[in-house]
Design a protein around this motif. Structure first.
Motif, PDB file in Angstrom:
ATOM      1  N   ILE A 130       0.820  -1.208   0.000  1.00 28.73           N
ATOM      2  CA  ILE A 130       0.000   0.000   0.000  1.00 28.73           C
ATOM      3  C   ILE A 130       0.862   1.269   0.000  1.00 28.73           C
ATOM      4  O   ILE A 130       0.603   2.220  -0.746  1.00 28.73           O
ATOM      5  CB  ILE A 130      -0.941   0.015   1.222  1.00 28.73           C
ATOM      6  CG1 ILE A 130      -1.936  -1.154   1.155  1.00 28.73           C
ATOM      7  CG2 ILE A 130      -1.683   1.353   1.309  1.00 28.73           C
ATOM      8  CD1 ILE A 130      -3.007  -1.021   0.124  1.00 28.73           C
ATOM      9  N   HIS A 133       2.249   2.020  -3.492  1.00 25.19           N
ATOM     10  CA  HIS A 133       1.376   2.062  -4.662  1.00 25.19           C
ATOM     11  C   HIS A 133       0.980   3.509  -4.957  1.00 25.19           C
ATOM     12  O   HIS A 133       0.614   4.259  -4.049  1.00 25.19           O
ATOM     13  CB  HIS A 133       0.123   1.225  -4.417  1.00 25.19           C
ATOM     14  CG  HIS A 133      -0.645   0.924  -5.664  1.00 25.19           C
ATOM     15  ND1 HIS A 133      -1.452   1.861  -6.278  1.00 25.19           N
ATOM     16  CD2 HIS A 133      -0.723  -0.203  -6.426  1.00 25.19           C
ATOM     17  CE1 HIS A 133      -2.001   1.328  -7.359  1.00 25.19           C
ATOM     18  NE2 HIS A 133      -1.579   0.082  -7.475  1.00 25.19           N
ATOM     19  N   ASP A 135      -1.617   4.865  -6.090  1.00 23.84           N
ATOM     20  CA  ASP A 135      -2.979   5.242  -5.723  1.00 23.84           C
ATOM     21  C   ASP A 135      -3.116   5.598  -4.251  1.00 23.84           C
ATOM     22  O   ASP A 135      -4.096   6.245  -3.854  1.00 23.84           O
ATOM     23  CB  ASP A 135      -3.954   4.104  -6.047  1.00 23.84           C
ATOM     24  CG  ASP A 135      -4.221   3.966  -7.538  1.00 23.84           C
ATOM     25  OD1 ASP A 135      -3.865   4.897  -8.289  1.00 23.84           O
ATOM     26  OD2 ASP A 135      -4.773   2.926  -7.949  1.00 23.84           O
ATOM     27  N   SER A 183      -9.690   3.664   2.457  1.00 16.17           N
ATOM     28  CA  SER A 183      -9.228   4.386   1.262  1.00 16.17           C
ATOM     29  C   SER A 183     -10.165   5.515   0.854  1.00 16.17           C
ATOM     30  O   SER A 183      -9.834   6.295  -0.044  1.00 16.17           O
ATOM     31  CB  SER A 183      -9.063   3.409   0.093  1.00 16.17           C
ATOM     32  OG  SER A 183     -10.320   2.938  -0.373  1.00 16.17           O
ATOM     33  N   TYR A 195     -10.023   1.648  -2.907  1.00 17.12           N
ATOM     34  CA  TYR A 195      -9.354   0.344  -2.983  1.00 17.12           C
ATOM     35  C   TYR A 195     -10.284  -0.668  -3.649  1.00 17.12           C
ATOM     36  O   TYR A 195     -11.473  -0.759  -3.319  1.00 17.12           O
ATOM     37  CB  TYR A 195      -8.973  -0.154  -1.593  1.00 17.12           C
ATOM     38  CG  TYR A 195      -8.164  -1.441  -1.629  1.00 17.12           C
ATOM     39  CD1 TYR A 195      -6.773  -1.397  -1.618  1.00 17.12           C
ATOM     40  CD2 TYR A 195      -8.777  -2.688  -1.711  1.00 17.12           C
ATOM     41  CE1 TYR A 195      -6.026  -2.555  -1.676  1.00 17.12           C
ATOM     42  CE2 TYR A 195      -8.036  -3.851  -1.772  1.00 17.12           C
ATOM     43  CZ  TYR A 195      -6.662  -3.784  -1.755  1.00 17.12           C
ATOM     44  OH  TYR A 195      -5.919  -4.945  -1.819  1.00 17.12           O
ATOM     45  N   HIS A 200      -6.674  -3.903  -7.171  1.00 18.75           N
ATOM     46  CA  HIS A 200      -5.514  -3.653  -6.315  1.00 18.75           C
ATOM     47  C   HIS A 200      -4.959  -4.919  -5.674  1.00 18.75           C
ATOM     48  O   HIS A 200      -3.735  -5.072  -5.565  1.00 18.75           O
ATOM     49  CB  HIS A 200      -5.867  -2.630  -5.235  1.00 18.75           C
ATOM     50  CG  HIS A 200      -6.062  -1.247  -5.765  1.00 18.75           C
ATOM     51  ND1 HIS A 200      -7.265  -0.585  -5.707  1.00 18.75           N
ATOM     52  CD2 HIS A 200      -5.189  -0.401  -6.383  1.00 18.75           C
ATOM     53  CE1 HIS A 200      -7.129   0.613  -6.258  1.00 18.75           C
ATOM     54  NE2 HIS A 200      -5.889   0.749  -6.676  1.00 18.75           N
ATOM     55  N   LEU A 204      -1.032  -5.804  -5.803  1.00 13.40           N
ATOM     56  CA  LEU A 204      -0.237  -5.653  -4.589  1.00 13.40           C
ATOM     57  C   LEU A 204       0.354  -6.974  -4.116  1.00 13.40           C
ATOM     58  O   LEU A 204       1.394  -6.979  -3.452  1.00 13.40           O
ATOM     59  CB  LEU A 204      -1.089  -5.019  -3.489  1.00 13.40           C
ATOM     60  CG  LEU A 204      -1.461  -3.550  -3.750  1.00 13.40           C
ATOM     61  CD1 LEU A 204      -2.479  -3.067  -2.733  1.00 13.40           C
ATOM     62  CD2 LEU A 204      -0.227  -2.663  -3.735  1.00 13.40           C
TER      63      LEU A 204
END
Length: 234
Positions: A130, A133, A135, A183, A195, A200, A204
């Protein structure tokens, strides 16, 4: 080396993760035969009895696969989200089901679980998943704080999150839902990316470091060490 793979629909991205970490092995997924249906009207969040539905699909699909391509399978790997069930009980149910299939008699079997869900692996290695990433890079600290303080998610042992709900046959609280909610906190910009388990989670899983997850996650360590030995020695 060939594998027969059984798992639930929401456990996404596992084959790329496995092939990335166990390159000597080839994994071939055989269940589910179709995606699980969504919530029924009027039922709200419907949690199917995924453990039992997986067993039913194994009994139906695995004999067909083994008859169609005999002598190709070196290991039967069954994987599922544990959803706060007891791992020993679920493993016995699955192995008992497989034992009724004559074609499986001489093939090694491995039952692996993500507890409570595969997103726990991502949480266990937050800094490599996380936090990196694009995003979530600008808000991962606030997401983590909310998950730890408001949802009491133990980042050092995420597989212990929540407790079993006998009426729904799953966790009382869903780890993946908490991750989604983190998120889209009110304090974030309305344009912040939500998320997605579909998008994702698979991505991930490719970023987590197994050594880091193993330190915090006994069930992951058991699965990883078994496959690492099996693939290296065969």
């Amino acid at each position: 080396m060939g594998f027969r793979w059984c798992g639930e629909a929401e456990v996404r991205g596992l084959i790329p993760f496995l092939e990335q970490n166990f390159s000597n092995c080839k994994f071939e997924r055989k269940t589910p035969a179709r995606q699980k249906p969504g919530p029924k009207p009027g039922k709200g969040n419907s949690y199917g009895r995924t453990g039992q539905s997986l067993i039913e699909q194994i009994i139906k699909e695995l004999p067909i696969a083994l008859r169609y391509e005999p002598n190709k399978c070196n290991l039967i790997l069954v994987f599922d989200d544990l959803d706060c069930r007891t791992s020993e009980v679920q493993e016995k149910k699955i192995l008992d089901a497989i034992s009724t299939i004559p074609e499986c008699a001489d093939i090694p079997k491995l039952v692996g679980f993500a507890a409570p869900e595969v997103e726990a692996w991502i949480i266990a290695d937050w800094s490599n998943s996380i936090a990196k990433h694009p995003d979530f890079r600008g808000r991962h600290k606030r997401m983590r704080y909310w998950l730890s303080q408001e949802k009491n998610i133990p980042f050092n042992e995420p597989e212990s999150f929540s407790e079993y709900d006998i009426d729904r046959d799953c966790c009382r609280e869903k780890l993946s839902e908490a991750l989604v909610y983190s998120s889209v906190l009110a304090e974030f910009d309305s344009r912040s990316t939500r998320y997605s388990k579909r998008l994702h989670t698979p991505a991930l899983l490719q970023d987590i470091q197994p050594d880091e997850v193993q330190r915090k996650y006994p069930l992951f360590r058991e699965l990883y060490n078994y496959l690492n030995h099996f693939c290296s020695s065969s």
